[in-house]
Design a protein around this motif. Structure first.
Motif, PDB file in Angstrom:
ATOM      1  N   PHE A 102     -23.993  14.114  21.326  1.00 52.19           N
ATOM      2  CA  PHE A 102     -23.545  13.104  22.420  1.00 52.19           C
ATOM      3  C   PHE A 102     -23.328  11.894  21.502  1.00 52.19           C
ATOM      4  O   PHE A 102     -24.085  11.514  20.515  1.00 52.19           O
ATOM      5  CB  PHE A 102     -24.608  13.071  23.396  1.00 52.19           C
ATOM      6  N   GLU A 103     -22.602  10.845  22.293  1.00 50.77           N
ATOM      7  CA  GLU A 103     -22.636   9.537  21.721  1.00 50.77           C
ATOM      8  C   GLU A 103     -23.539   8.743  22.770  1.00 50.77           C
ATOM      9  O   GLU A 103     -23.332   8.790  24.128  1.00 50.77           O
ATOM     10  CB  GLU A 103     -21.267   8.970  21.769  1.00 50.77           C
ATOM     11  N   ILE A 104     -24.587   7.973  22.202  1.00 53.86           N
ATOM     12  CA  ILE A 104     -25.714   7.158  22.988  1.00 53.86           C
ATOM     13  C   ILE A 104     -24.895   5.878  23.012  1.00 53.86           C
ATOM     14  O   ILE A 104     -24.975   5.115  22.249  1.00 53.86           O
ATOM     15  CB  ILE A 104     -26.967   7.321  22.751  1.00 53.86           C
ATOM     16  N   LYS A 105     -24.757   5.322  24.321  1.00 50.44           N
ATOM     17  CA  LYS A 105     -24.059   4.104  24.424  1.00 50.44           C
ATOM     18  C   LYS A 105     -24.948   2.895  24.684  1.00 50.44           C
ATOM     19  O   LYS A 105     -25.239   2.329  25.660  1.00 50.44           O
ATOM     20  CB  LYS A 105     -23.127   4.183  25.554  1.00 50.44           C
ATOM     21  N   ASP A 106     -25.714   2.561  23.512  1.00 52.16           N
ATOM     22  CA  ASP A 106     -26.574   1.394  23.517  1.00 52.16           C
ATOM     23  C   ASP A 106     -26.962   0.815  22.109  1.00 52.16           C
ATOM     24  O   ASP A 106     -26.052   0.994  21.301  1.00 52.16           O
ATOM     25  CB  ASP A 106     -28.094   1.849  24.070  1.00 52.16           C
ATOM     26  N   ASP A 107     -27.683  -0.064  21.967  1.00 57.67           N
ATOM     27  CA  ASP A 107     -27.839  -0.778  20.813  1.00 57.67           C
ATOM     28  C   ASP A 107     -28.692  -0.024  19.891  1.00 57.67           C
ATOM     29  O   ASP A 107     -29.053  -0.545  18.568  1.00 57.67           O
ATOM     30  CB  ASP A 107     -28.320  -2.171  20.987  1.00 57.67           C
ATOM     31  N   GLY A 108     -28.958   1.260  19.855  1.00 59.27           N
ATOM     32  CA  GLY A 108     -29.894   1.771  19.056  1.00 59.27           C
ATOM     33  C   GLY A 108     -31.311   2.087  19.605  1.00 59.27           C
ATOM     34  O   GLY A 108     -32.117   2.544  18.821  1.00 59.27           O
ATOM     35  N   SER A 109     -31.479   1.567  20.587  1.00 58.18           N
ATOM     36  CA  SER A 109     -33.061   1.207  21.112  1.00 58.18           C
ATOM     37  C   SER A 109     -33.618   2.667  21.230  1.00 58.18           C
ATOM     38  O   SER A 109     -34.604   3.057  21.049  1.00 58.18           O
ATOM     39  CB  SER A 109     -33.358   0.258  22.295  1.00 58.18           C
ATOM     40  N   LEU A 110     -32.628   3.469  22.106  1.00 55.65           N
ATOM     41  CA  LEU A 110     -33.361   4.730  22.552  1.00 55.65           C
ATOM     42  C   LEU A 110     -33.579   5.719  21.109  1.00 55.65           C
ATOM     43  O   LEU A 110     -34.706   6.443  21.070  1.00 55.65           O
ATOM     44  CB  LEU A 110     -32.471   5.525  23.362  1.00 55.65           C
ATOM     45  N   ARG A 111     -32.816   5.618  20.283  1.00 54.22           N
ATOM     46  CA  ARG A 111     -32.734   6.389  18.868  1.00 54.22           C
ATOM     47  C   ARG A 111     -34.065   5.928  18.567  1.00 54.22           C
ATOM     48  O   ARG A 111     -34.877   6.769  17.988  1.00 54.22           O
ATOM     49  CB  ARG A 111     -31.591   6.263  18.129  1.00 54.22           C
ATOM     50  N   LYS A 112     -34.384   4.694  18.216  1.00 56.24           N
ATOM     51  CA  LYS A 112     -35.386   3.947  17.604  1.00 56.24           C
ATOM     52  C   LYS A 112     -36.689   4.465  18.314  1.00 56.24           C
ATOM     53  O   LYS A 112     -37.695   4.612  17.655  1.00 56.24           O
ATOM     54  CB  LYS A 112     -35.285   2.434  17.543  1.00 56.24           C
ATOM     55  N   MET A 113     -36.884   4.340  19.613  1.00 59.20           N
ATOM     56  CA  MET A 113     -37.948   4.611  20.315  1.00 59.20           C
ATOM     57  C   MET A 113     -38.172   6.428  20.104  1.00 59.20           C
ATOM     58  O   MET A 113     -39.500   6.543  19.825  1.00 59.20           O
ATOM     59  CB  MET A 113     -37.806   4.525  21.898  1.00 59.20           C
ATOM     60  N   TYR A 114     -37.536   6.958  20.103  1.00 57.03           N
ATOM     61  CA  TYR A 114     -37.359   8.379  19.864  1.00 57.03           C
ATOM     62  C   TYR A 114     -38.159   8.777  18.567  1.00 57.03           C
ATOM     63  O   TYR A 114     -38.891   9.413  18.225  1.00 57.03           O
ATOM     64  CB  TYR A 114     -36.170   9.290  20.168  1.00 57.03           C
TER      65      TYR A 114
END
Length: 242
Positions: free
Chosen positions: A49-61
């Motif tokens: 998937f493409e996560i449409k944010d500034d990378g914050s969800l990936r960083k939190m994960y």
């Protein structure tokens, strides 16, 4: 929090999907399935998937994963939007929350803990659907068989969901030989001929962390040696509920 792998309103059959998050370098997403077709989750599917944010969800994960690397903790995207899963094959944008999934009672209980307060947009393009199969019509194999996908040295094995009852699991492994990237995009099977398929539900994985095994792509390639790493999903209970 619900301990079922999918939140579903059974009365009107509203379907709210979850997608397991796998990987550190490149993220892959694995749909959490149920055999019962009435729940709308009777599909084994793998996505990017493409996560449409500034990378914050990936960083939190990734930060939370680092803290729980050696714990029985999984991570998922929970979608509060109602839609039938096959719609993703046409391409779709939808909302998600990041969840931490804490496992207890020998894998029988899962506590889904919401980590984000606001929804994040996710885009699934048709090309992001790497594997999609409706459950049913697949006999138990003779040997332990997994779907294989990933990239480079970060390869994921998802137990192929054949007949019911069964178990659903994903483990990340490190291969000793390179696997053709074009082949990985097709999500082939990996057959482990040293282990007979139980042809039933089991309560713990046949693949033990830190141990080495051999498998063959689609049961016919030269042997691939791999070492088992972190388990990213396990369900031997609600998967099979009527």
């Amino acid at each position: 929090m619900s301990t079922a792998p999918e939140s579903t309103q059974h009365g009107d059959h509203q379907h709210f999907h979850r997608f397991l998050i796998l990987g550190k370098e490149k993220l892959f997403f694995y749909h959490l399935a149920l055999y019962n077709p009435a729940y709308g989750h009777n599909y084994q599917a793998v996505f990017t998937f493409e996560i449409k944010d500034d990378g914050s969800l990936r960083k939190m994960y990734l930060e939370d994963l680092k803290k729980n690397e050696n714990n029985w903790v999984f991570y998922s995207l929970y979608c509060p939007d109602h839609f039938e899963l096959p719609k993703l094959k046409e391409g779709k944008e939808f909302n998600v929350h990041l969840e931490r999934v804490v496992v207890s009672e020998g894998g029988a209980k899962r506590d889904f803990q919401k980590m984000t307060t606001a929804v994040t947009k996710v885009v699934c393009k048709p090309a992001d659907v790497l594997h999609f199969r409706e459950l049913g019509g697949l006999e138990y194999p003779d040997y332990l068989t997994y779907l294989v996908f990933g990239e480079g040295q970060e390869i994921h094995l998802a137990h192929q969901l054949a007949k019911q009852p069964n178990w659903d699991e994903v483990v990340t492994v490190t291969p000793q030989q390179a696997i053709d990237p074009a082949m990985l995009k097709k999500v082939p099977t990996l057959v482990i001929e040293s282990i007979k398929d139980p042809k039933d539900v089991i309560k713990e994985s046949k693949l033990k962390k830190g141990q080495k095994y051999q498998g063959k792509i689609n049961g016919s390639s030269p042997a691939i040696d791999f070492t088992v790493g972190r388990q990213g999903w396990w369900n031997h209970t609600s998967l099979n509920n009527a």
